[in-house]
Design a protein around this motif. Structure first.
Motif, PDB file in Angstrom:
ATOM      1  N   GLU A  59       1.077  -1.275   0.033  1.00 55.38           N
ATOM      2  CA  GLU A  59      -0.017   0.003   0.032  1.00 55.38           C
ATOM      3  C   GLU A  59       0.710   1.092   0.193  1.00 55.38           C
ATOM      4  OE1 GLU A  59      -3.633  -1.865   2.348  1.00 55.38           O
ATOM      5  OE2 GLU A  59      -2.295  -0.671   3.468  1.00 55.38           O
ATOM      6  N   ALA A  60       1.834   1.220   0.752  1.00 55.26           N
ATOM      7  CA  ALA A  60       2.782   2.501   1.020  1.00 55.26           C
ATOM      8  C   ALA A  60       3.261   3.048  -0.381  1.00 55.26           C
ATOM      9  CB  ALA A  60       4.015   2.251   1.782  1.00 55.26           C
ATOM     10  N   PRO A  61       3.865   2.292  -1.407  1.00 54.71           N
ATOM     11  CA  PRO A  61       4.226   2.653  -2.632  1.00 54.71           C
ATOM     12  C   PRO A  61       3.310   3.461  -3.317  1.00 54.71           C
ATOM     13  CG  PRO A  61       5.216   0.528  -2.077  1.00 54.71           C
ATOM     14  CD  PRO A  61       4.150   0.928  -1.116  1.00 54.71           C
ATOM     15  N   SER A  62       1.955   3.056  -3.195  1.00 58.75           N
ATOM     16  CA  SER A  62       0.978   3.386  -4.062  1.00 58.75           C
ATOM     17  C   SER A  62       0.598   4.957  -3.668  1.00 58.75           C
ATOM     18  CB  SER A  62      -0.322   2.651  -3.708  1.00 58.75           C
ATOM     19  OG  SER A  62      -0.154   1.434  -4.440  1.00 58.75           O
ATOM     20  N   PHE A  63       0.952   5.257  -2.337  1.00 54.91           N
ATOM     21  CA  PHE A  63       1.019   6.751  -1.957  1.00 54.91           C
ATOM     22  C   PHE A  63       2.152   7.435  -2.110  1.00 54.91           C
ATOM     23  CE2 PHE A  63      -3.113   6.034   0.908  1.00 54.91           C
ATOM     24  CZ  PHE A  63      -3.942   5.529  -0.296  1.00 54.91           C
ATOM     25  N   SER A  64       3.221   6.990  -2.570  1.00 57.12           N
ATOM     26  CA  SER A  64       4.489   7.505  -2.960  1.00 57.12           C
ATOM     27  C   SER A  64       5.435   7.607  -1.520  1.00 57.12           C
ATOM     28  CB  SER A  64       4.505   8.819  -3.430  1.00 57.12           C
ATOM     29  OG  SER A  64       4.370   8.629  -4.872  1.00 57.12           O
ATOM     30  N   LEU A  65       5.162   6.660  -0.682  1.00 54.99           N
ATOM     31  CA  LEU A  65       5.811   6.686   0.744  1.00 54.99           C
ATOM     32  C   LEU A  65       6.935   5.591   0.701  1.00 54.99           C
ATOM     33  CD1 LEU A  65       2.369   6.543   2.893  1.00 54.99           C
ATOM     34  CD2 LEU A  65       4.079   8.339   2.759  1.00 54.99           C
ATOM     35  N   PRO A  66       7.790   6.227   1.445  1.00 52.21           N
ATOM     36  CA  PRO A  66       9.049   5.355   1.857  1.00 52.21           C
ATOM     37  C   PRO A  66       8.451   4.283   2.757  1.00 52.21           C
ATOM     38  CG  PRO A  66       9.368   7.446   2.795  1.00 52.21           C
ATOM     39  CD  PRO A  66       8.333   7.642   1.933  1.00 52.21           C
ATOM     40  N   VAL A  67       8.986   3.061   2.948  1.00 46.88           N
ATOM     41  CA  VAL A  67       8.464   2.081   3.864  1.00 46.88           C
ATOM     42  C   VAL A  67       9.797   1.393   4.317  1.00 46.88           C
ATOM     43  CG1 VAL A  67       8.010   0.602   2.171  1.00 46.88           C
ATOM     44  CG2 VAL A  67       6.989  -0.058   4.215  1.00 46.88           C
ATOM     45  N   LEU A  68       9.914   1.292   5.688  1.00 49.81           N
ATOM     46  CA  LEU A  68      10.871   0.525   6.374  1.00 49.81           C
ATOM     47  C   LEU A  68      10.268  -0.837   6.856  1.00 49.81           C
ATOM     48  CD1 LEU A  68      12.955   3.384   8.465  1.00 49.81           C
ATOM     49  CD2 LEU A  68      13.213   2.552   6.100  1.00 49.81           C
ATOM     50  N   ILE A  69      10.711  -1.881   6.286  1.00 53.57           N
ATOM     51  CA  ILE A  69      10.415  -3.083   6.742  1.00 53.57           C
ATOM     52  C   ILE A  69      11.136  -3.815   7.908  1.00 53.57           C
ATOM     53  CG2 ILE A  69       9.652  -5.374   5.671  1.00 53.57           C
ATOM     54  CD1 ILE A  69      10.101  -3.970   3.071  1.00 53.57           C
ATOM     55  N   THR A  70      10.348  -4.009   9.032  1.00 52.47           N
ATOM     56  CA  THR A  70      11.132  -4.403  10.112  1.00 52.47           C
ATOM     57  C   THR A  70      11.162  -6.089  10.237  1.00 52.47           C
ATOM     58  OG1 THR A  70       9.162  -4.392  11.321  1.00 52.47           O
ATOM     59  CG2 THR A  70      10.534  -2.595  11.542  1.00 52.47           C
ATOM     60  N   ARG A  71      11.703  -6.470   9.034  1.00 54.36           N
ATOM     61  CA  ARG A  71      11.924  -8.096   8.956  1.00 54.36           C
ATOM     62  C   ARG A  71      13.372  -8.109   8.078  1.00 54.36           C
ATOM     63  NH1 ARG A  71       6.359  -9.550   5.888  1.00 54.36           N
ATOM     64  NH2 ARG A  71       7.413 -11.719   5.540  1.00 54.36           N
ATOM     65  N   GLU A  72      13.782  -9.434   8.214  1.00 56.86           N
ATOM     66  CA  GLU A  72      15.169  -9.768   7.556  1.00 56.86           C
ATOM     67  C   GLU A  72      14.771  -9.926   6.008  1.00 56.86           C
ATOM     68  OE1 GLU A  72      17.902  -9.079   9.102  1.00 56.86           O
ATOM     69  OE2 GLU A  72      17.041  -8.630  11.009  1.00 56.86           O
ATOM     70  N   VAL A  73      13.674 -10.613   5.640  1.00 58.49           N
ATOM     71  CA  VAL A  73      13.451 -11.030   4.287  1.00 58.49           C
ATOM     72  C   VAL A  73      11.801 -10.677   4.108  1.00 58.49           C
ATOM     73  CG1 VAL A  73      15.025 -13.015   4.324  1.00 58.49           C
ATOM     74  CG2 VAL A  73      12.652 -13.239   5.125  1.00 58.49           C
ATOM     75  N   THR A  74      11.558 -10.655   2.943  1.00 54.82           N
ATOM     76  CA  THR A  74      10.188 -10.214   2.313  1.00 54.82           C
ATOM     77  C   THR A  74       9.957 -10.890   1.291  1.00 54.82           C
ATOM     78  OG1 THR A  74       8.729  -8.269   1.322  1.00 54.82           O
ATOM     79  CG2 THR A  74      11.126  -8.177   0.950  1.00 54.82           C
ATOM     80  N   GLU A  75       8.557 -11.511   1.156  1.00 55.04           N
ATOM     81  CA  GLU A  75       8.208 -12.037   0.057  1.00 55.04           C
ATOM     82  C   GLU A  75       7.398 -11.108  -1.010  1.00 55.04           C
ATOM     83  OE1 GLU A  75       4.898 -12.178   3.319  1.00 55.04           O
ATOM     84  OE2 GLU A  75       6.843 -11.701   2.866  1.00 55.04           O
ATOM     85  N   ARG A  76       7.653 -10.015  -0.769  1.00 61.17           N
ATOM     86  CA  ARG A  76       7.495  -9.020  -1.741  1.00 61.17           C
ATOM     87  C   ARG A  76       8.834  -8.276  -2.106  1.00 61.17           C
ATOM     88  NH1 ARG A  76       3.226  -9.834   1.807  1.00 61.17           N
ATOM     89  NH2 ARG A  76       1.250  -9.954   1.101  1.00 61.17           N
ATOM     90  N   PRO A  77       9.706  -8.742  -2.695  1.00 66.08           N
ATOM     91  CA  PRO A  77      10.793  -8.155  -2.977  1.00 66.08           C
ATOM     92  C   PRO A  77      10.610  -6.821  -3.808  1.00 66.08           C
ATOM     93  CG  PRO A  77      10.965 -10.117  -4.069  1.00 66.08           C
ATOM     94  CD  PRO A  77       9.691 -10.072  -3.181  1.00 66.08           C
ATOM     95  N   GLU A  78       9.342  -6.789  -4.546  1.00 64.11           N
ATOM     96  CA  GLU A  78       9.315  -5.696  -5.647  1.00 64.11           C
ATOM     97  C   GLU A  78       9.211  -4.136  -4.772  1.00 64.11           C
ATOM     98  OE1 GLU A  78       7.077  -9.373  -7.028  1.00 64.11           O
ATOM     99  OE2 GLU A  78       7.156  -8.224  -5.016  1.00 64.11           O
ATOM    100  N   VAL A  79       8.967  -4.431  -3.695  1.00 67.30           N
ATOM    101  CA  VAL A  79       8.752  -3.193  -2.726  1.00 67.30           C
ATOM    102  C   VAL A  79      10.226  -2.343  -2.598  1.00 67.30           C
ATOM    103  CG1 VAL A  79       9.278  -4.232  -0.595  1.00 67.30           C
ATOM    104  CG2 VAL A  79       7.853  -1.993  -0.679  1.00 67.30           C
ATOM    105  N   LEU A  80      11.176  -3.245  -2.985  1.00 65.81           N
ATOM    106  CA  LEU A  80      12.619  -2.536  -2.623  1.00 65.81           C
ATOM    107  C   LEU A  80      13.234  -1.887  -3.790  1.00 65.81           C
ATOM    108  CD1 LEU A  80      14.446  -5.939  -1.294  1.00 65.81           C
ATOM    109  CD2 LEU A  80      13.089  -4.042   0.004  1.00 65.81           C
ATOM    110  N   SER A  81      12.319  -1.772  -4.847  1.00 64.02           N
ATOM    111  CA  SER A  81      12.417  -0.823  -6.184  1.00 64.02           C
ATOM    112  C   SER A  81      11.672   0.279  -6.044  1.00 64.02           C
ATOM    113  CB  SER A  81      12.404  -1.863  -7.345  1.00 64.02           C
ATOM    114  OG  SER A  81      11.165  -2.030  -7.496  1.00 64.02           O
TER     115      SER A  81
END
Length: 369
Positions: free
Chosen positions: A289-311
């Motif tokens: 949701e955050a990228p759709s609002f042009s928001l930076p998002v800090l993910i408090t996990r070691e891995v993500t199943e949504r690696p697309e968010v990193l771009s």
């Protein structure tokens, strides 16, 4: 009739556009709410104007996943026996999704898995969600990957006839909701409106692997960073999990411009998201949701199943306080308009539900006009 099964608030939000799409096409559809997030489900039901056909009560304090799964299987089996749906739609990776898929499979009813193909590659992160989604994908009749990467993961595992990626139905819901919220001026009643120059840090945390000391460390790092930025404000939306709420209250007590707020209804959360400067979360849905609002998002996990968010504005920070503080300061200095120009994300364009229902109806030989 097509049955849609949901149990948690994120699930309900992501299946709501599918339900509404079927209603718009005058196709018989029922929503079955399992009660996994009983207290949080009512607000989205009312917001989207949905009337559940079944609404069970299955939430118990301290209930194990195995006990919940067994109860859900019994309820869903009874409903399937009575209604005999043409297909069952489940979403994501919750215990409710797994139970719905298994119950339908045992009755030889085709299962559609929305948001198929998400993978971290580690069965323990997140737990038990990684196992749940892999299990559902192993026998679902329809696999609907939300992104290119998710589709590639399914193909690499040997799945056949995987359709093109659909986008995520959560983005369908989000864009619909933001338009309604801005039009009606929706804002949480218990929270004062922000000063125009305030920088809102919105945080959530509930993953099993983060409960206890990791979540405490994350939130204490956020609070200490707020002290350094005079116009910053932290709102931490507490999860109904008692341990998560306790961690939040212990970590954030006594800090100025830092607030633990109760779990919000969907429209209220979207309103806060729309007003935020940065998001800190371990939630899968919020990462989309955050990228759709042009928001930076800090993910408090070691891995993500949504690696697309990193771009598109996302960064994995784990639970190290120093890393979180450093990255948060960087985010607060960013120009939001340059983070994700034109709100283009790999997670969806608002038309995922249309693509999913068109495919299901075509295969069931239903009228697709």
């Amino acid at each position: 009739m097509i049955a849609i099964i949901a149990g948690t608030r994120p699930e309900l939000i992501k299946v709501a556009p599918i339900y509404l799409e079927l209603k718009q096409r005058n196709q018989p559809v029922e929503l079955w709410l399992t009660g996994q997030h009983e207290s949080l489900a009512q607000a989205p039901v009312e917001f989207f104007g949905i009337c559940p056909a079944y609404q069970w009560k299955n939430l118990e304090p301290g209930q194990s996943s195995n006990r919940l799964l067994g109860k859900l299987l019994n309820h869903i089996d009874e409903a399937i026996t009575l209604t005999k749906p043409r297909a069952v739609i489940v979403q994501g990776d919750t215990t409710s999704a797994l139970a719905g898929a298994i119950a339908a499979f045992h009755k030889k009813i085709p299962v559609a898995h929305v948001e198929a193909g998400l993978r971290t590659g580690d069965l323990n992160q997140p737990f038990p969600e990684e196992m749940n989604r892999r299990a559902i994908d192993s026998f679902a009749y329809w696999l609907f990957p939300p992104t290119i990467r998710a589709r590639q993961a399914l193909l690499a595992e040997g799945h056949q006839n995987v359709p093109d990626f659909t986008g995520n139905t959560g983005i369908d819901a989000l864009l619909w909701a933001r338009e309604k919220i801005r039009k009606e001026g929706i804002w949480p009643e218990s929270i004062p409106r922000l000063h125009p120059k305030s920088q809102l840090i919105l945080s959530t945390g509930h993953r099993n692997e983060n409960l206890g000391l990791p979540l405490f460390r994350v939130l204490r790092a956020l609070a200490e960073t707020v002290k350094k930025i005079p116009n910053s404000v932290l709102y931490h939306a507490a999860h109904p999990n008692p341990e998560a709420t306790r961690n939040a209250l212990e970590a954030l007590q006594g800090f100025e411009r830092v607030h633990v707020i109760p779990a919000l209804g969907y429209p209220e959360f979207v309103a806060l998201l729309d007003a935020s400067s940065v998001v800190v979360t371990d939630s899968g849905g919020v990462q989309e949701e955050a990228p759709s609002f042009s928001l930076p998002v800090l993910i408090t996990r070691e891995v993500t199943e949504r690696p697309e968010v990193l771009s598109c504005g996302g960064k994995l920070v784990g639970t190290d306080p120093n890393v979180i503080s450093t990255e948060l300061l960087k985010c607060l200095s960013l120009d939001r308009n340059k983070i994700n120009k034109n709100n283009e994300t790999p997670f969806g364009d608002g038309k995922a539900s249309f693509r999913i229902i068109r495919k299901i109806m075509k295969d069931l030989r239903l009228n697709t006009d």
